[in-house]
Write an enzyme that holds these catalytic residues in place. Structure first.
Site, PDB file in Angstrom:
ATOM      1  N   ARG A  93      27.887 -10.143  24.686  1.00  0.00           N
ATOM      2  CA  ARG A  93      26.589  -9.576  24.261  1.00  0.00           C
ATOM      3  C   ARG A  93      26.541  -9.183  22.826  1.00  0.00           C
ATOM      4  O   ARG A  93      27.453  -8.446  22.495  1.00  0.00           O
ATOM      5  CB  ARG A  93      25.906  -8.640  25.199  1.00  0.00           C
ATOM      6  CG  ARG A  93      25.754  -9.034  26.717  1.00  0.00           C
ATOM      7  CD  ARG A  93      25.293  -7.836  27.454  1.00  0.00           C
ATOM      8  NE  ARG A  93      24.663  -8.164  28.465  1.00  0.00           N
ATOM      9  CZ  ARG A  93      23.353  -7.578  28.743  1.00  0.00           C
ATOM     10  NH1 ARG A  93      23.063  -6.689  28.262  1.00  0.00           N
ATOM     11  NH2 ARG A  93      22.702  -8.031  29.887  1.00  0.00           N
ATOM     12  N   MET A 104      19.284 -12.235  19.203  1.00  0.00           N
ATOM     13  CA  MET A 104      20.636 -12.688  19.035  1.00  0.00           C
ATOM     14  C   MET A 104      21.248 -13.136  20.352  1.00  0.00           C
ATOM     15  O   MET A 104      20.307 -12.987  21.369  1.00  0.00           O
ATOM     16  CB  MET A 104      21.845 -11.897  18.466  1.00  0.00           C
ATOM     17  CG  MET A 104      21.437 -11.719  16.974  1.00  0.00           C
ATOM     18  SD  MET A 104      22.697 -10.704  16.135  1.00  0.00           S
ATOM     19  CE  MET A 104      22.127  -9.400  16.718  1.00  0.00           C
ATOM     20  N   ARG A 337      19.200   2.471  25.171  1.00  0.00           N
ATOM     21  CA  ARG A 337      18.970   2.576  23.957  1.00  0.00           C
ATOM     22  C   ARG A 337      17.434   3.225  23.629  1.00  0.00           C
ATOM     23  O   ARG A 337      16.610   3.510  24.531  1.00  0.00           O
ATOM     24  CB  ARG A 337      18.574   1.032  23.287  1.00  0.00           C
ATOM     25  CG  ARG A 337      17.553   0.125  23.849  1.00  0.00           C
ATOM     26  CD  ARG A 337      17.614  -1.104  23.131  1.00  0.00           C
ATOM     27  NE  ARG A 337      16.811  -1.879  24.055  1.00  0.00           N
ATOM     28  CZ  ARG A 337      16.835  -3.320  24.163  1.00  0.00           C
ATOM     29  NH1 ARG A 337      17.597  -3.964  23.199  1.00  0.00           N
ATOM     30  NH2 ARG A 337      16.079  -4.004  24.748  1.00  0.00           N
ATOM     31  N   ARG A 559     -12.368   3.409  -9.097  1.00  0.00           N
ATOM     32  CA  ARG A 559     -12.349   2.203 -10.001  1.00  0.00           C
ATOM     33  C   ARG A 559     -13.979   1.840 -10.378  1.00  0.00           C
ATOM     34  O   ARG A 559     -14.533   1.270  -9.530  1.00  0.00           O
ATOM     35  CB  ARG A 559     -11.929   0.984  -9.592  1.00  0.00           C
ATOM     36  CG  ARG A 559     -10.257   1.052  -9.256  1.00  0.00           C
ATOM     37  CD  ARG A 559      -9.823  -0.172  -8.752  1.00  0.00           C
ATOM     38  NE  ARG A 559      -8.357  -0.467  -8.852  1.00  0.00           N
ATOM     39  CZ  ARG A 559      -7.592  -0.397  -7.722  1.00  0.00           C
ATOM     40  NH1 ARG A 559      -7.680   0.089  -6.607  1.00  0.00           N
ATOM     41  NH2 ARG A 559      -6.285  -0.571  -8.049  1.00  0.00           N
ATOM     42  N   ARG A 615     -12.136   6.713 -13.082  1.00  0.00           N
ATOM     43  CA  ARG A 615     -11.592   5.953 -14.315  1.00  0.00           C
ATOM     44  C   ARG A 615     -12.633   5.204 -14.731  1.00  0.00           C
ATOM     45  O   ARG A 615     -13.566   4.508 -14.284  1.00  0.00           O
ATOM     46  CB  ARG A 615     -10.562   4.848 -13.811  1.00  0.00           C
ATOM     47  CG  ARG A 615     -10.029   3.976 -14.715  1.00  0.00           C
ATOM     48  CD  ARG A 615      -9.128   2.986 -14.236  1.00  0.00           C
ATOM     49  NE  ARG A 615      -9.512   2.080 -13.545  1.00  0.00           N
ATOM     50  CZ  ARG A 615      -8.855   0.822 -13.054  1.00  0.00           C
ATOM     51  NH1 ARG A 615      -7.461   0.781 -13.027  1.00  0.00           N
ATOM     52  NH2 ARG A 615      -9.557   0.059 -12.404  1.00  0.00           N
ATOM     53  N   GLU A 752       0.117   2.618 -17.637  1.00  0.00           N
ATOM     54  CA  GLU A 752       0.205   1.204 -16.833  1.00  0.00           C
ATOM     55  C   GLU A 752       0.771   0.143 -17.957  1.00  0.00           C
ATOM     56  O   GLU A 752       1.028  -1.113 -17.611  1.00  0.00           O
ATOM     57  CB  GLU A 752      -1.088   0.983 -16.271  1.00  0.00           C
ATOM     58  CG  GLU A 752      -2.226   0.970 -17.019  1.00  0.00           C
ATOM     59  CD  GLU A 752      -3.501   0.604 -16.220  1.00  0.00           C
ATOM     60  OE1 GLU A 752      -3.376   0.292 -15.110  1.00  0.00           O
ATOM     61  OE2 GLU A 752      -4.385   1.173 -16.814  1.00  0.00           O
ATOM     62  N   SER A 771      -1.508   9.212 -14.745  1.00  0.00           N
ATOM     63  CA  SER A 771      -1.583   8.782 -13.384  1.00  0.00           C
ATOM     64  C   SER A 771      -1.074   7.460 -13.668  1.00  0.00           C
ATOM     65  O   SER A 771      -1.435   6.384 -14.573  1.00  0.00           O
ATOM     66  CB  SER A 771      -2.995   8.607 -12.996  1.00  0.00           C
ATOM     67  OG  SER A 771      -3.035   7.838 -11.639  1.00  0.00           O
ATOM     68  N   GLY A 773      -0.121   3.559 -13.066  1.00  0.00           N
ATOM     69  CA  GLY A 773      -1.123   2.583 -12.409  1.00  0.00           C
ATOM     70  C   GLY A 773      -0.042   1.507 -12.467  1.00  0.00           C
ATOM     71  O   GLY A 773       0.195   0.570 -13.255  1.00  0.00           O
ATOM     72  N   THR A 774       0.780   1.456 -11.290  1.00  0.00           N
ATOM     73  CA  THR A 774       2.193   0.806 -11.053  1.00  0.00           C
ATOM     74  C   THR A 774       1.699  -0.678 -10.830  1.00  0.00           C
ATOM     75  O   THR A 774       2.522  -1.574 -10.779  1.00  0.00           O
ATOM     76  CB  THR A 774       2.784   1.430  -9.896  1.00  0.00           C
ATOM     77  OG1 THR A 774       2.021   1.464  -8.721  1.00  0.00           O
ATOM     78  CG2 THR A 774       3.478   2.696 -10.499  1.00  0.00           C
ATOM     79  N   ASN A 775       0.529  -1.061 -10.482  1.00  0.00           N
ATOM     80  CA  ASN A 775       0.294  -2.518 -10.314  1.00  0.00           C
ATOM     81  C   ASN A 775       0.281  -3.173 -11.777  1.00  0.00           C
ATOM     82  O   ASN A 775       0.998  -4.280 -12.086  1.00  0.00           O
ATOM     83  CB  ASN A 775      -1.370  -2.749  -9.700  1.00  0.00           C
ATOM     84  CG  ASN A 775      -1.529  -2.056  -8.571  1.00  0.00           C
ATOM     85  OD1 ASN A 775      -0.697  -1.983  -7.750  1.00  0.00           O
ATOM     86  ND2 ASN A 775      -2.932  -1.719  -8.385  1.00  0.00           N
ATOM     87  N   ASP A 776      -0.218  -2.562 -12.759  1.00  0.00           N
ATOM     88  CA  ASP A 776      -0.238  -3.259 -13.970  1.00  0.00           C
ATOM     89  C   ASP A 776       1.143  -2.886 -14.708  1.00  0.00           C
ATOM     90  O   ASP A 776       1.568  -3.726 -15.365  1.00  0.00           O
ATOM     91  CB  ASP A 776      -1.158  -2.535 -14.926  1.00  0.00           C
ATOM     92  CG  ASP A 776      -2.622  -3.392 -14.808  1.00  0.00           C
ATOM     93  OD1 ASP A 776      -2.718  -4.530 -14.935  1.00  0.00           O
ATOM     94  OD2 ASP A 776      -3.799  -2.569 -14.495  1.00  0.00           O
ATOM     95  N   CYS A 839      -1.312   5.701  -8.624  1.00  0.00           N
ATOM     96  CA  CYS A 839      -2.382   5.351  -7.978  1.00  0.00           C
ATOM     97  C   CYS A 839      -2.328   3.666  -7.702  1.00  0.00           C
ATOM     98  O   CYS A 839      -3.344   3.117  -7.447  1.00  0.00           O
ATOM     99  CB  CYS A 839      -3.745   5.766  -8.800  1.00  0.00           C
ATOM    100  SG  CYS A 839      -3.830   5.012 -10.591  1.00  0.00           S
ATOM    101  N   TYR A 859       1.224  14.006  -6.999  1.00  0.00           N
ATOM    102  CA  TYR A 859       0.526  13.214  -5.874  1.00  0.00           C
ATOM    103  C   TYR A 859       0.832  11.786  -6.079  1.00  0.00           C
ATOM    104  O   TYR A 859       1.269  11.220  -6.852  1.00  0.00           O
ATOM    105  CB  TYR A 859      -1.034  13.566  -6.194  1.00  0.00           C
ATOM    106  CG  TYR A 859      -1.653  13.092  -7.234  1.00  0.00           C
ATOM    107  CD1 TYR A 859      -1.990  11.605  -7.081  1.00  0.00           C
ATOM    108  CD2 TYR A 859      -1.719  13.709  -8.549  1.00  0.00           C
ATOM    109  CE1 TYR A 859      -2.891  10.981  -8.465  1.00  0.00           C
ATOM    110  CE2 TYR A 859      -2.322  12.991  -9.365  1.00  0.00           C
ATOM    111  CZ  TYR A 859      -2.930  11.967  -9.311  1.00  0.00           C
ATOM    112  OH  TYR A 859      -3.315  11.152 -10.681  1.00  0.00           O
TER     113      TYR A 859
HETATM  114  C1  PEP Z   1      -2.808  -0.132 -11.509  1.00  0.00           C
HETATM  115  O1  PEP Z   1      -2.922  -1.118 -12.530  1.00  0.00           O
HETATM  116  O2  PEP Z   1      -1.959   0.187 -10.975  1.00  0.00           O
HETATM  117  C2  PEP Z   1      -4.212   0.268 -11.058  1.00  0.00           C
HETATM  118  C3  PEP Z   1      -4.231   1.153 -10.109  1.00  0.00           C
HETATM  119  O3  PEP Z   1      -5.367  -0.396 -11.843  1.00  0.00           O
HETATM  120  P1  PEP Z   1      -5.818  -1.685 -11.421  1.00  0.00           P
HETATM  121  O4  PEP Z   1      -5.312  -2.067 -10.080  1.00  0.00           O
HETATM  122  O5  PEP Z   1      -7.187  -1.494 -11.201  1.00  0.00           O
HETATM  123  O6  PEP Z   1      -5.591  -2.493 -12.481  1.00  0.00           O
HETATM  124 MG    MG Z   2      -4.355  -1.234 -13.797  1.00  0.00          MG
END
Ligand code: PEP
Ligand code: MG
Length: 893
Positions: A93, A104, A337, A559, A615, A752, A771, A773-776, A839, A859
């Site tokens: 096994r 598996m 387990r 937003r 914002r 950002e 803050s 803005g980790t998306n951008d 954020c 935060y």
């Molecule tokens: C970002 O860019 O991380 C963000 C929070 O702003 P938005 O997604 O609105 O561009």
């Molecule tokens: Mg942004």
């Protein structure tokens, strides 16, 4: 001499999990505790990795170690592998470090051949049993080792049962099994060109190789990807002497959980089958009996099993999932387990274990699988609407799911890709169906128990599941499901209630999930531990209210452009954006001002006493403008097709010119954020005025207002300088010096744009907070368009393991993280009290939250329903890493 790659059970222990895999380590631990475990040994994960390294070949050294361990095993059992009169039989096994149930391969009854089967028959005085074992070996070996599709064997078995006029496997005669074995031999020869190996050591070598290789089968790879299990772990292989649950009515096999894995209740829970072997229970081929029935059927075994289970639970300080076999009224434990469980059960069990003094609060919080918390916030059915219950099965995994019915995994995946929501219904699921399960909202099976594959996998994924629903009959060829006289077709809408086991005709309205008492207790413990605050991304008072109920300590991102998405507001915003001149724009803004003011009042009321980060407008213009192509089309219809009135033609032509003038090749990098606010200051002016008017009204009503005004997309300190001056000016104008004292507002910026991070030292002069803005910031650091990358190359990159994760989901700590760390350090050097947070979507992701804790952010801000997850993850980060700042991420850079 190669290092030790084979470890007998009596020599291992639980701390050797990385080497022995979970199953091997637990078997060793149980052996040490004196529990009735059939003896055996484990081939280590290192042996597996060495096997891969030399191109999937078992070394001579390993073969020698296996032979040596087998000799010891023969001595322990008083049997000999391959001996015609007293044969030792073993199971082979897989056993990985992280649990991967059913992913598996396993082979049972190894060591049987044309000679040893006769010995087994004579020894047990049970010819039927011996030949049944032999055909099972051929079937599993043929499938797993030789790669012959299982249905070839199933077909031959089916034909035999028809010929003998029996329904159940256990009713087949010894002669029947003998003839089936001949059919299987012929099938193996025809499919592979080679005979089934009679040499038992050859069987063993091939089986070990196959189990090693099963680490890389498709379903295991998919499972690892979803559960983020590293590919480099490899699997151990456990070779264990066989015990038989299929020797007659004093035998059986089953699975028990020390607590209920669906509800968490402290009740013994499980299923068993009399006269059955190995995987029969979990495979869901026969519907098993509830474990309570064993109490009257085999009272002594039940008592022994119950007390061994409690002993194991105490030892591991966790709910156990235990496989057992009874051979001629003697109990054996084959595996233990930590049991898989759904989120509600996980919480209840952890809270109960603290109350039973088996765990500390910290240990309980540490143990929570945060991704499963989403499940708790799952939806239920609006009971008023339930009229037509088609059938009832076992309530295998809670939550409600609505979708269109499909009967195979490929269709499920295909329809889901086409944007449909689907429910997968199968007679039983196998690991082969995993892509269909992933694609579905919920899973329904007509066969199998609460521990069947479908149930275990669905629970693990937090998907609603109803299984063992024997009232329904699925006819795959016709793409239909029958229940009594009722027929349901592929594509029909159904609703599953995984909490009650109901299958309901139609798409029922669902209600949102609620917080449970256990979750509240756990969150309180987490809050007492964590230092990282959790804010919410919320754009309206309703979301803010939910966020606060879920424990938000503030709003980290409102937003404001999202406040304009409603049909009544959008035209006003469009008018503002498309205005011919300032006069026009001011008129539109005057209309927007009261709307904004009441939005902000609502937010402040809900968040009374907590910070609200607003914002200022950051609209990528393409999200707000009429579609250019549609306009062009309408314009040609009016111009060349002579449709519409002159007035309409003129209006469209005017609009088209404006939209063309504002059109940008890349709106995400265009006139967004503070750039818009600087070119058209009257827009931000209106928003700031609305914020402070709302604040003023709220202060008058005794509400504590803490506005934090956030400027988006800043890349140069001067941008923030100008806009900060504007905020301060308007604030004083609206509130006056006296009232300003009651409104301790902050002005800050999003970070950002990479340049903002690099020049944080200059920018911080005008900022009270950063803050991220980790998306951008991810978009711009990687240079990946966040609108396009996932649909184009990014999925491919992740599939090819070019990237460890999708960086829009899990923060790229190496790259983007470095910018964050740099900006935090630079900012705090100038302003030690600088407030920092994140954020972007990463604020609700566990690994990213760990990074934020380590970097010493104040935060994280995430969508309301992720708040419980973030609260737990933040506590876990503290438990794992201690006080932030002490092990700065800088070390990793
Ligand atoms: C970002 O860019 O991380 C963000 C929070 O702003 P938005 O997604 O609105 O561009
Ligand atoms: Mg942004």
């Amino acid at each position: 001499m190669i290092q030790k790659q084979v470890v007998p059970f009596q020599e291992g222990n639980a701390s050797m999990k990385a080497l022995l895999g979970g199953k091997g380590a637990n078997l060793a631990e149980m052996t040490r505790a004196g529990l009735p475990v059939p003896p055996g040994f484990t081939i280590t994960t290192e042996a597996c990795l060495a096997f891969f390294k030399v191109g999937n070949r078992i070394s001579e050294g390993l073969l020698e170690q296996i032979a040596e361990a087998l000799k010891q095993l023969e001595k322990q059992k008083g049997q000999t592998f391959g001996d015609a009169s007293n044969p030792l039989l073993v199971s082979v096994r897989s056993g990985s470090v992280s649990s991967m149930p059913g992913m598996m391969d396993t082979i049972l009854n190894l060591g049987l051949n044309d000679l040893t089967v006769q010995g087994l028959a004579a020894l047990t005085n049970n010819e039927k049993f011996a030949y049944d074992c032999y055909r099972r070996l051929m079937q599993m070996f043929g499938n797993v080792v030789l790669g012959i599709e299982g249905y070839h064997f199933e077909q031959l078995l089916h034909r035999l049962k028809e010929k003998e006029g029996v329904q159940q496997d256990q009713d087949v005669t010894a002669d029947g099994w003998k003839s089936l074995i001949e059919d299987y031999k012929a099938c193996i020869l025809a499919k592979t060109g080679q005979a089934f190996p009679q040499h038992v050591y050859e069987q063993l070598r091939l089986a070990v190789e196959a189990v090693f290789k099963s680490w890389n089968n498709q379903r295991a790879q998919i499972y690892r990807k979803i559960n983020r299990i590293p590919d480099e772990q490899g699997t151990a292989v456990n070779i264990q002497s066989m015990v038989f649950g299929n020797m007659g009515s004093s035998c059986g096999t089953g699975v028990v959980f020390t607590r209920n894995p669906s509800t968490g209740e402290n009740t013994f829970f499980g299923e068993y089958l009399i006269n059955a072997q190995g995987e029969d229970v979990v495979a869901g081929i026969r519907t098993p009996l509830a474990i309570a029935a064993l109490k009257s059927e085999m009272p002594q075994i039940y008592e022994q099993l119950f007390s061994a289970s409690k002993q194991l639970e105490k030892h591991y300080k966790d709910m156990q999932d235990i496989e057992f076999t009874v051979e001629n009224n003697k109990l054996y434990l084959l595996q233990t387990r930590n049991g898989k469980r759904n989120a509600q059960a996980a919480l209840k069990i952890a809270v109960d274990l603290v109350q039973e003094s088996l765990l500390t609060k910290q240990e309980a919080v540490e143990r929570i699988e945060v991704s499963h918390l989403d499940q708790l916030l799952h939806r239920g059915i609006d009971e008023e609407a339930v009229k037509d219950v088609l059938a009832k099965g076992l309530p295998a995994s809670p939550g409600a799911a609505v979708g269109q019915l499909v009967f195979d995994a490929d269709t499920a995946a295909e329809w889901s890709r086409a944007g449909k929501t689907v429910i997968l219904a199968r007679n039983e699921t196998t690991p082969e169906d995993i892509h269909g399960v992933i694609a579905s909202e919920g899973v329904l099976t007509s066969r199998g128990g609460m521990t069947s594959h479908a149930a275990v996998v669905a629970r693990g994924m937090g998907k609603p599941c109803v299984c063992g629903c024997e009232e329904v009959r699925i006819v795959l060829d016709e793409k239909r499901m029958f229940a009594g006289s009722r027929v349901v077709e592929e594509g029909d809408w159904i609703t599953l209630d995984g909490a009650s086991g109901r299958v309901i005709i139609g798409a029922m309205p669902l209600h949102e999930a609620r917080m449970t008492d256990e979750l509240l207790v756990m969150l309180k413990w987490a809050d007492d531990i964590r230092t990282l605050k959790v804010y919410a991304n919320a754009d309206n008072p309703e979301d803010a209210k939910i966020a606060r109920q879920l424990g938000a300590q503030g709003i980290g991102l409102c937003r404001t452009e999202h406040m304009f998405f409603s049909p009544t507001r959008l035209p006003v915003v469009q008018r503002m954006i498309l205005a011919d001149d300032k006069e026009d724009r001011l008129q539109a803004l005057a209309q927007l001002l009261p709307m904004q003011k009441s939005d902000f009042e609502g937010m402040f009321e809900e968040m009374d006493g907590l910070p609200v980060t607003i914002r200022l407008l950051d609209p990528p213009l393409h999200e707000f403008l009429p579609n250019l192509e549609d306009l062009q089309k309408r314009h040609s219809e009016l111009t060349y097709g002579h449709a519409g009135s002159d007035l309409e033609r003129e209006e469209i032509a005017h609009l088209l010119r404006k939209v063309q003038a504002l059109h940008e090749a890349n709106p995400m990098l265009g006139q967004r954020g503070c750039r818009l606010g600087i070119v058209y200051p009257e827009i931000y002016d209106m928003q700031i005025e609305a914020i402070f008017r709302a604040a003023s009204g709220c202060i008058d009503r005794g509400i504590r207002v803490l506005p934090e005004i956030m400027i988006p997309l800043v890349g140069h300190a001067n941008e923030l300088k100008i806009l900060r001056e504007l905020v301060d000016f308007v604030a004083e104008q609206v509130l006056g010096k006296d009232k300003l004292r009651d409104c301790p507002y902050k002005v800050g910026t999003m970070i950002e744009v990479p340049r903002a991070a690099l020049t944080a030292r200059q920018i911080v002069a005008y900022a009270d907070f950063f803050s991220f803005g980790t998306n951008d910031l991810t978009q711009m650091t990687y240079g990946y368009s966040r609108d396009d990358a996932e649909g184009k190359f990014l999925t491919h990159y992740v599939d090819q393991k070019l990237l460890p994760h999708n960086p829009f989901q899990v923060l790229d700590t190496e790259g983007v993280g470095q910018l964050i760390d740099l900006a935090v350090n630079a900012g705090r050097l100038v302003k030690p009290a600088l407030k920092t947070g994140i954020c972007g979507e990463h604020g609700g992701d566990k690994e990213s939250i760990f990074f934020c804790h380590l970097t010493g952010l104040d935060y994280v801000s995430c969508s309301p329903y992720r708040i419980p997850l973030a609260r737990i993850a933040a506590a876990q980060a503290f438990i794992m890493h201690g006080v932030p700042g002490e092990q700065k991420v800088a070390q990793a850079i």
